[in-house]
Design a protein around this motif. Structure first.
Motif, PDB file in Angstrom:
ATOM      1  N   LYS A 198       0.832  -1.210   0.000  1.00 22.16           N
ATOM      2  CA  LYS A 198       0.000   0.000   0.000  1.00 22.16           C
ATOM      3  C   LYS A 198       0.864   1.255   0.000  1.00 22.16           C
ATOM      4  CE  LYS A 198      -4.216  -1.809   2.152  1.00 22.16           C
ATOM      5  NZ  LYS A 198      -5.125  -1.722   3.327  1.00 22.16           N
ATOM      6  N   ASP A 202       0.811   4.265  -2.728  1.00 23.19           N
ATOM      7  CA  ASP A 202       0.735   5.695  -2.418  1.00 23.19           C
ATOM      8  C   ASP A 202       1.839   6.466  -3.129  1.00 23.19           C
ATOM      9  OD1 ASP A 202      -1.485   5.552  -0.719  1.00 23.19           O
ATOM     10  OD2 ASP A 202      -0.258   5.196   1.056  1.00 23.19           O
ATOM     11  N   GLU A 250      -8.260  -6.283  -1.526  1.00 23.67           N
ATOM     12  CA  GLU A 250      -8.006  -5.033  -0.815  1.00 23.67           C
ATOM     13  C   GLU A 250      -6.922  -4.222  -1.513  1.00 23.67           C
ATOM     14  OE1 GLU A 250      -7.680  -1.929   1.993  1.00 23.67           O
ATOM     15  OE2 GLU A 250      -9.306  -3.311   1.479  1.00 23.67           O
ATOM     16  N   TYR A 254      -7.580  -0.579  -3.028  1.00 29.40           N
ATOM     17  CA  TYR A 254      -6.735   0.515  -2.551  1.00 29.40           C
ATOM     18  C   TYR A 254      -6.084   1.237  -3.727  1.00 29.40           C
ATOM     19  CZ  TYR A 254      -3.403   2.823   0.638  1.00 29.40           C
ATOM     20  OH  TYR A 254      -2.679   3.742   1.348  1.00 29.40           O
ATOM     21  N   LYS A 257      -8.672   3.295  -5.972  1.00 32.79           N
ATOM     22  CA  LYS A 257      -9.068   4.574  -5.403  1.00 32.79           C
ATOM     23  C   LYS A 257      -8.000   5.644  -5.617  1.00 32.79           C
ATOM     24  CE  LYS A 257     -12.057   2.563  -1.855  1.00 32.79           C
ATOM     25  NZ  LYS A 257     -12.233   2.274  -0.409  1.00 32.79           N
ATOM     26  N   ARG A 258      -6.834   5.237  -6.019  1.00 34.56           N
ATOM     27  CA  ARG A 258      -5.741   6.166  -6.307  1.00 34.56           C
ATOM     28  C   ARG A 258      -5.415   6.231  -7.801  1.00 34.56           C
ATOM     29  NH1 ARG A 258      -6.174   4.394  -1.598  1.00 34.56           N
ATOM     30  NH2 ARG A 258      -5.347   5.434   0.256  1.00 34.56           N
TER      31      ARG A 258
END
Length: 531
Positions: A198, A202, A250, A254, A257-258
């Motif tokens: 994750k 990011d 997941e 994750y 959404k980015r």
């Protein structure tokens, strides 16, 4: 190139100036990475109120899934992550205060897929009353990119203890050069915990990379749960170094959404020794354990089961089927496979082709378009499905042959874009051009992008980020920024990349210094911006 001369060169040129594609001043004044398509700016300061609001006046996008709301919350968090914002903007007067951001999204659909419109326009006004920054984008994913850009032009004012936007008015129009801008991570050579994955996602979003190529399994370990064949993850390093399918879902959610797609890979028929820990019949024999047994129908049933399970979780239109570095000697020396080859009139090379094409057919039956490493093209390119994307990695000159054959290509040539080669400095990443010697516009469109590869032999949770960054960022600008806006001398962007590297550090991403090679450490005391 020696280590010391490289260091001296970086220090000498780190704040070099250049003027290219910027209205209002020098490109080094624009602390945005990757460099946008078009930028103009002024010389006034604006200041953000503490209760900075998100509006959507005029937007057609309902944000039922919360992607924009979550993205805005992350944007605010990024502004506050490095310092406590506890100042008061009232002394600057209402005309110099930004009270909110109006985001206008022109389409309702937020399904993330290959080729989605990622363009945006970002406007930050000069002092006026009331003052709202504005984003306009065709899709919510373009708006997310705009938020990343806005986060980079904002800064903390140490005197007033508030967030300011210097150099207003800003007018930025932006769009990516290539639709596929990838980073490979390898969770077979070393297990990467879900929080680390994750964190990588990011950091990818900060640099506007949009494809996480997840090289899930390899010969060393099979860490992913496959419900159709539950013994496969017996090949994991340990019972705790595994991913459930819920974990995979997941990670996909994750990333989505980015604005990041997840490209899942199973590498077949080679690199698959770990498969046989749970199902030994997948091995040619106990003494000769890879590539997967081409003569066994069970082999293809397992691949079908894996891709069926994948189709329920991995929503990207592509799936990576590997196909590289296949040593077929076990097929020749294993009696039952040798007998099968003779019965089917195949030699080892033809059996390799048969295996890859069978795997492609299975992928297509589950709605995927296949990606294969370049060996498949080099050996039998004309036989590949016309929907194939060929993944170049061995070196230069291959991409032009792929697109001449009418197939799509992703560029990852190992001499420039392999991150585990620690002696490859960031300027080589920056200067690597995916369209080298490809001049026909129709063929250029078949190069859908590129990817930097973080192979995991010497990388685990302790050092993955400092090995990825900042060199991956150098490639990210190559893949995002228009060709005519890219610097011909990488050192001319060193100051801006140093700023981005320090920004990553401020956001908790362990990016290595520019003046190191690979994942090196600082040489001596000094400012982050001079490293």
């Amino acid at each position: 190139m020696g280590r010391f001369p490289f260091r001296v060169l970086v220090f000498a040129l780190v704040f070099a100036e250049m003027v290219v594609g910027i209205s209002g001043g020098n490109v080094e004044d624009v602390k945005v990475w990757p460099l946008p398509y078009s930028v103009s700016y002024g010389h006034k300061n604006m200041y953000m109120i503490g209760d900075f609001k998100l509006l959507s006046d005029g937007s057609k996008y309902s944000d039922a899934s919360g992607i924009l709301k979550d993205g805005f919350s992350r944007f605010i968090d990024l502004l506050k992550v490095a310092h406590v914002v506890d100042g008061n903007v009232s002394k600057y007067g209402n005309s110099s205060v930004l009270v909110g951001l109006n985001v206008v999204i022109l389409t309702q659909d937020d399904e993330l897929q290959y080729g989605i419109d990622e363009s945006y326009k970002l406007l930050v006004p000069s002092p006026k009353k009331p003052a709202y920054a504005q984003i306009e984008a065709q899709t919510v994913y373009g708006a997310l990119h705009a938020l990343q850009t806005l986060s980079q032009i904002c800064q903390f004012n140490f005197k007033s203890r508030i967030i300011e936007v210097p150099m207003t008015p800003w007018t930025i129009s932006d769009k990516p050069r290539f639709p596929f801008r990838g980073l490979l991570i390898d969770t077979s050579r070393h297990y990467q915990p879900v929080p680390v994955i994750k964190s990588v996602i990011d950091s990818m979003a900060y640099a506007k990379l949009n494809v996480l190529h997840w090289h899930i399994v390899d010969m060393q370990s099979f860490p992913l749960e496959i419900p159709s064949y539950p013994k496969l993850w017996n090949g994991a390093y340990s019972v705790s170094e595994r991913y459930t399918m819920a974990d995979a879902a997941e990670i996909v959610s994750y990333a989505q959404k980015r604005g990041i797609n997840v490209l899942a890979e199973i590498d077949v028929p080679g690199h698959a020794l770990s498969w046989g820990v749970g199902y030994p019949s997948l091995w040619p024999s106990k003494d000769c354990q890879q590539p997967l047994d081409v003569s066994n129908n069970f082999t293809f049933k397992v691949i079908d089961g894996i891709l069926s399970d994948f189709s329920k979780v991995f929503k990207f239109k592509f799936v990576h089927l590997g196909g590289d570095e296949v040593d077929t000697s076990c097929w020749r020396t294993t009696s039952h496979i040798s007998k099968w080859l003779k019965e089917h009139g195949m030699n080892e090379s033809e059996a390799y082709q048969y295996f890859v094409l069978q795997a492609q057919k299975i992928a297509l039956s589950h709605g995927f378009e296949p990606v294969n490493w370049e060996e498949t093209f080099n050996n039998f390119g004309k036989k590949l499905s016309p929907k194939t994307v060929v993944h170049n990695w061995l070196g230069g000159g291959v991409a032009e042959n792929i697109v001449k054959a009418g197939l799509r290509c992703v560029v990852s040539n190992q001499d420039k874009w392999y991150l585990h080669y620690l002696d490859t400095p960031w300027p080589l990443f920056y200067l690597n051009e995916p369209l080298t010697n490809i001049t026909d516009p129709s063929q250029q469109k078949l190069v859908i992008g590129g990817e930097v590869c973080m192979w995991g032999e010497t990388v685990d949770a302790s050092d993955i980020q400092q090995t990825i960054w900042p060199r991956a960022a150098a490639a990210a600008e190559r893949l995002w920024t228009p060709y005519n806006k890219l610097a011909k001398d990488a050192m001319l962007v060193a100051g801006r990349l140093a700023h981005f590297r320090c920004l990553l550090n401020q956001r908790g991403i362990a990016a290595a210094p520019l003046n190191a090679v690979g994942r090196g450490t600082p040489y001596e005391p000094g400012s982050c911006y001079n490293q």
